[in-house]
Design a protein around this motif. Structure first.
Motif, short mmCIF file in Angstrom:
data_model
loop_
_atom_site.label_atom_id
_atom_site.label_comp_id
_atom_site.label_asym_id
_atom_site.label_seq_id
_atom_site.Cartn_x
_atom_site.Cartn_y
_atom_site.Cartn_z
N THR A 7 13.13 4.52 -6.05
CA THR A 7 14.45 5.14 -6.25
C THR A 7 15.53 4.08 -6.27
OG1 THR A 7 13.74 7.17 -5.15
CG2 THR A 7 16.11 6.78 -5.30
N LEU A 8 15.39 3.07 -5.41
CA LEU A 8 16.42 2.03 -5.26
C LEU A 8 15.76 0.67 -5.16
CD1 LEU A 8 19.40 1.16 -4.71
CD2 LEU A 8 18.93 1.59 -2.28
N ASN A 9 16.24 -0.28 -5.98
CA ASN A 9 15.74 -1.65 -5.95
C ASN A 9 16.95 -2.58 -5.95
OD1 ASN A 9 14.36 -4.05 -6.19
ND2 ASN A 9 13.72 -3.72 -8.31
N VAL A 10 17.18 -3.26 -4.84
CA VAL A 10 18.32 -4.16 -4.69
C VAL A 10 17.78 -5.58 -4.51
CG1 VAL A 10 20.37 -4.75 -3.33
CG2 VAL A 10 19.65 -2.35 -3.58
N GLN A 11 18.22 -6.51 -5.36
CA GLN A 11 17.72 -7.88 -5.30
C GLN A 11 18.89 -8.86 -5.16
OE1 GLN A 11 14.47 -8.86 -5.28
NE2 GLN A 11 13.85 -6.70 -5.29
N VAL A 12 18.89 -9.61 -4.05
CA VAL A 12 19.86 -10.67 -3.83
C VAL A 12 19.22 -11.96 -4.31
CG1 VAL A 12 21.25 -11.90 -2.12
CG2 VAL A 12 20.78 -9.44 -1.83
N GLN A 40 0.83 -1.20 0.00
CA GLN A 40 0.00 0.00 0.00
C GLN A 40 0.87 1.25 0.00
OE1 GLN A 40 -3.36 0.04 -0.37
NE2 GLN A 40 -3.06 2.26 -0.59
N ALA A 41 1.96 1.23 0.78
CA ALA A 41 2.86 2.38 0.82
C ALA A 41 3.53 2.60 -0.54
CB ALA A 41 3.91 2.19 1.91
N LEU A 42 3.81 1.52 -1.26
CA LEU A 42 4.36 1.66 -2.61
C LEU A 42 3.37 2.36 -3.52
CD1 LEU A 42 6.15 -1.76 -3.11
CD2 LEU A 42 7.14 0.45 -3.70
N VAL A 43 2.12 1.96 -3.47
CA VAL A 43 1.09 2.59 -4.29
C VAL A 43 0.98 4.08 -3.97
CG1 VAL A 43 -1.39 2.65 -4.76
CG2 VAL A 43 -0.22 0.46 -4.61
N GLU A 44 1.14 4.42 -2.70
CA GLU A 44 1.02 5.81 -2.26
C GLU A 44 2.32 6.59 -2.43
OE1 GLU A 44 -0.27 5.37 1.75
OE2 GLU A 44 -2.25 4.59 1.20
N GLY A 45 3.37 5.94 -2.91
CA GLY A 45 4.64 6.62 -3.14
C GLY A 45 5.45 6.86 -1.89
N LYS A 46 5.17 6.14 -0.82
CA LYS A 46 5.87 6.36 0.45
C LYS A 46 7.12 5.49 0.60
CE LYS A 46 1.62 7.64 2.88
NZ LYS A 46 0.67 7.29 3.97
N VAL A 47 7.24 4.44 -0.21
CA VAL A 47 8.43 3.59 -0.19
C VAL A 47 9.33 3.99 -1.34
CG1 VAL A 47 9.30 1.24 -0.49
CG2 VAL A 47 7.30 1.65 0.95
N LYS A 48 10.59 4.26 -1.02
CA LYS A 48 11.55 4.70 -2.04
C LYS A 48 12.61 3.64 -2.34
CE LYS A 48 9.65 8.78 -2.22
NZ LYS A 48 8.80 9.15 -3.39
N ALA A 49 12.85 2.73 -1.37
CA ALA A 49 13.90 1.72 -1.56
C ALA A 49 13.39 0.36 -1.12
CB ALA A 49 15.16 2.10 -0.77
N PHE A 50 13.79 -0.66 -1.84
CA PHE A 50 13.41 -2.03 -1.52
C PHE A 50 14.64 -2.92 -1.63
CE2 PHE A 50 11.86 -6.30 -2.18
CZ PHE A 50 10.69 -6.37 -1.43
#
Length: 784
Positions: A488-493, A453-463
């Protein structure tokens, strides 16, 4: 491409689970992954002392293992990891991410193991090779530029106890409790329900209890596909004439018949073991009513026994000494008429009374359940109703009895034990401060649906994703993919390419890690890691195979590198020392959680490992009342989200399914052997009566549409109808393909688990295009 007749893809499977079908399936994937030279020796060590833990399910490993202690799906997971196929820089130089987004999940992972750290280049829309030093430095700087609660640290359930402990320390030292994990998507209903009812968030059954039980109930768990090694203790129980009573909408082959692939006499003979002695095809969303009916029958039997002067049916001594709340539950049960329970459960009164009769004459009963109970709007109530049933006859806290939730991923339960949780109240904050200088933020973090939900609302910038395929596993897929691109940032291990990696955001990083089957050498010293299984047993494991690439790093090393680059001197943790010696991490774990992990370095090598303390198994109840709690459900409808103005006549309740050629979001192939489906996943299973009354026919193609929140169009398809043995008013189709149908808000009350096992949908007949058909039967999916 011409339409393929449905009979070319659907033929009811007649054989038992296991047997030659399982053997052929394993040989097929070994051949496809070109793993014949590496996988056989690995399989001999799988789930063995001094070997490695299966990277598939979290089912318990026996202290005295079989000669081959792996199942069909475990062998597939091993072959998948030890594949000779590689996804290196040359692959990414050839394919843009836009083009890759048209590929299927199978085709993406089939390319093989990731080999180099990669950085997304928006100009070319491609991943480009980078160095580990650059990745750590740049990611650290990008995290430093954000407010901590704008970042999310997700854990998939595959990481070891060592990596999980480090990961949650990293997140909290950074300044956030945003630590969603795969428990949020599957068994959080268990954690909430069991904690309230019996004072522990996990099950009470150990593997040894299967040797002593005299009755087993199954609810919403497909053992044949999701945890096949459990079939061995079930088969042993049936040889002792232990009744097994199953409640499940579909007749799953693993709960019907089994042939042990490790027994030459069984493989060569015509016989198979009948698993379920009663099989009740409960309506999707009808489990609450079914259990209520069993309890209603028990209370009636108790009253009759009292009137006839016969021995009591309920365990009154246990109830008096150890429980609270029975009067309220009894009143609630008596308020429901049999006609209501039959309608809600989809079962006849006789079926519920038959189950109650066997339960009443059994003295040591265990209940095994899976996500068919937890992934509902009232999933917590489901779990607590199962506990109610056990408490009535004292079936918690004695050998051979108890509650047994079957977890999915290999260490999903263990990572919670060492602090992967969004709730700061569940971690020892004072110890983390004293030992490591980590100040645990006081505010509660985001669970999975909160994060979405926070992603939809633009509140999450990094994952930051520690394994998994988050974007494919979560609900409301189409809305989430659009929102994901604003990161802004997407890091996937990761070990392999998946769909989440194709939505990189502004700064996307792909960090390849070692598989758990591979040797983890730090400065030339081979490291050991630990996991916790579904029964709370903790033991050491060690990979032996050579890594797929010299560029791979362990999860521990990656977390340490990210933490150093991000935090600098903000903690007293010597991340570099921990990276080089995992025993130092285990020492830290034992300092933070001494009641569980004392003497961990020694005990983890004990025969069969060691079990975490389970007070409820000793009839010690760490609840608010100090006793085990009977809890009456708020209502019987597990999923009733239809608006009063919506006609329910054309609405079906959809449950999402895994095929037996699949683990979570990883699709090993397009055959679902046990359900008779071949070469496709684009199908929907419907009751024959529903097919006719809706004006359809087997073989027709339909679009599935969510029947709630009409202002938002959620649609999947086209899918081809298979007339199947499923209760009327119900439908089944595959996960994760049907995740777009699940609204974010359609989740379990209190636990927030997406209610994927009961989604109201409507069907609309369509004529598929040639492109639709090519996607439905993707014969083109192969190594490119």
């Amino acid at each position: 491409m011409s339409l393929i007749h449905p009979q070319a893809r659907y033929k009811p499977y007649q054989d038992a689970a296991g047997g030659w079908g399982s053997a052929r399936s394993v040989m097929s994937i070994l051949w496809r992954e070109q793993a014949f030279t590496t996988a056989p020796m690995a399989l001999v060590r799988q789930n063995k002392p001094n070997g490695f833990a299966c990277v598939s399910c979290a089912w318990a490993k026996p202290g005295n293992p079989h000669a081959l202690e792996f199942c069909e799906n475990g062998a597939k997971a091993t072959a998948w990891e030890l594949t000779r196929h590689r996804t290196g820089p040359e692959f990414f130089a050839t394919h843009t991410l836009s083009a890759l987004r048209t590929w299927t999940d199978y085709a993406l992972e089939q390319q093989g193991r990731l080999t180099h750290p990669m950085r997304y280049d928006p100009t070319s829309d491609r991943y480009q090779v980078t160095t580990w030093a650059e990745a750590y430095q740049q990611i650290g700087q990008q995290l430093q530029a954000l407010t901590p609660d704008e970042a999310v640290f997700y854990a998939s359930g595959r990481a070891s106890l060592e990596a999980s402990f480090m990961y949650q320390l990293f997140a909290r030292a950074y300044g956030t409790n945003n630590l969603p994990d795969s428990s949020n998507m599957c068994h959080e209903s268990t954690s909430v329900g069991l904690q309230e009812s019996i004072g522990v968030p996990v099950g009470t059954v150990t593997l040894e209890d299967f040797e002593h039980t005299d009755c087993i109930f199954f609810f919403g768990q497909n053992v044949g596909s999701n945890s096949p090694r459990m079939l061995h203790p079930l088969q042993e129980a049936r040889k002792r004439d232990v009744p097994i009573i199953t409640f499940n909408p579909l007749r799953e082959r693993g709960l019907e018949r089994f042939v042990n692939p490790q027994s030459p006499s069984e493989m060569l003979g015509p016989d198979s073991t009948v698993i379920s002695t009663q099989y009740h095809q409960v309506r999707v969303g009808g489990d609450l009513a079914a259990v209520m009916g069993i309890i209603k029958a028990l209370l009636a039997m108790e009253q009759h026994a009292n009137e006839q002067g016969k021995p009591a049916v309920l365990d009154h001594a246990f109830i008096q000494a150890h429980t609270d709340g029975l009067d309220a539950l009894r009143e609630d049960v008596q308020g429901h008429q049999w006609a209501t329970l039959e309608r809600q459960s989809g079962l006849g009164r006789a079926a519920m009374e038959a189950a109650a009769t066997v339960y009443a004459r059994s003295s040591k009963v265990m209940i095994v359940y899976g996500m068919g109970m937890t992934q509902h709007r009232r999933g917590v109530d489901n779990v607590q109703m199962l506990v109610n049933l056990l408490l009535l006859r004292g079936n918690i806290g004695k050998p051979g009895a108890g509650i047994c939730p079957v977890r999915g991923h290999s260490n999903v339960q263990g990572q919670r034990t060492v602090g992967i949780t969004e709730d700061p109240g569940k971690v020892p904050a004072e110890k983390l401060q004293a030992l490591f200088g980590v100040q645990v933020p006081p505010n509660k973090g985001m669970a999975t649906v909160d994060c979405c939900q926070a992603l939809v609302e633009g509140k999450v910038k990094a994952f930051i994703g520690l394994g998994g395929n988050f974007l494919r596993a979560i609900p409301d897929t189409q809305r989430m993919e659009a929102a994901w691109q604003t990161l802004t940032l997407n890091v996937q291990v990761a070990t392999k390419l998946n769909r989440t990696h194709l939505f990189p955001g502004r700064h996307g990083w792909l960090l390849p890690c070692l598989g758990h089957i591979e040797a983890d050498r730090q400065e030339g010293v081979e490291q050991v890691y630990t996991t916790e299984d579904s029964t709370g047993c903790i033991r050491a494991w060690q990979g032996r195979n050579e890594p797929a690439s010299e560029q791979l790093r362990s999860e521990v090393a990656i977390i340490a590198g990210l933490a150093e680059a991000t935090l600098g001197q903000r903690t007293t943790i010597d991340w570099d020392a921990w990276r080089h010696d995992y025993a130092l991490i285990r020492k830290a774990i034992s300092q933070v959680y001494p009641e569980i992990f004392h003497d961990m370095e020694t005990r983890m090598w004990e025969h069969g490992g060691f079990h975490r303390p389970l007070p409820a198994a000793k009839r010690e109840w760490q609840t608010a009342s100090g006793k085990a709690q009977f809890v009456a459900p708020q209502r019987l409808d597990e999923d009733d989200d239809l608006q009063p103005t919506v006609s329910a006549h054309d609405v079906l309740q959809l449950m999402t399914l895994r095929s037996n050629d699949q683990f979570n979001t990883t699709v090993y192939g397009y055959d679902d052997r046990f359900r008779g489906v071949q070469g496709t996943r684009s199908v929907v299973f419907l009751n024959r009566s529903d097919v006719v009354r809706l004006g359809l026919a087997a073989g027709d193609w339909v679009l599935l549409r969510t029947a709630v929140e009409p202002k938002v169009v959620r649609e999947v398809g086209p899918l081809q109808i298979i007339a199947y043995d499923i209760p009327e008013g119900c439908a089944g189709a595959y996960y994760p393909e049907c995740n777009p149908l699940i609204p974010l808000w359609h989740h379990a009350e209190r636990s927030k688990v997406p209610a994927a096992k009961c989604v109201p949908v409507t069907l609309r007949k369509v004529e598929p295009s040639a492109d639709d058909l090519s996607k439905a039967v993707p014969a083109h999916d192969q190594i490119n």
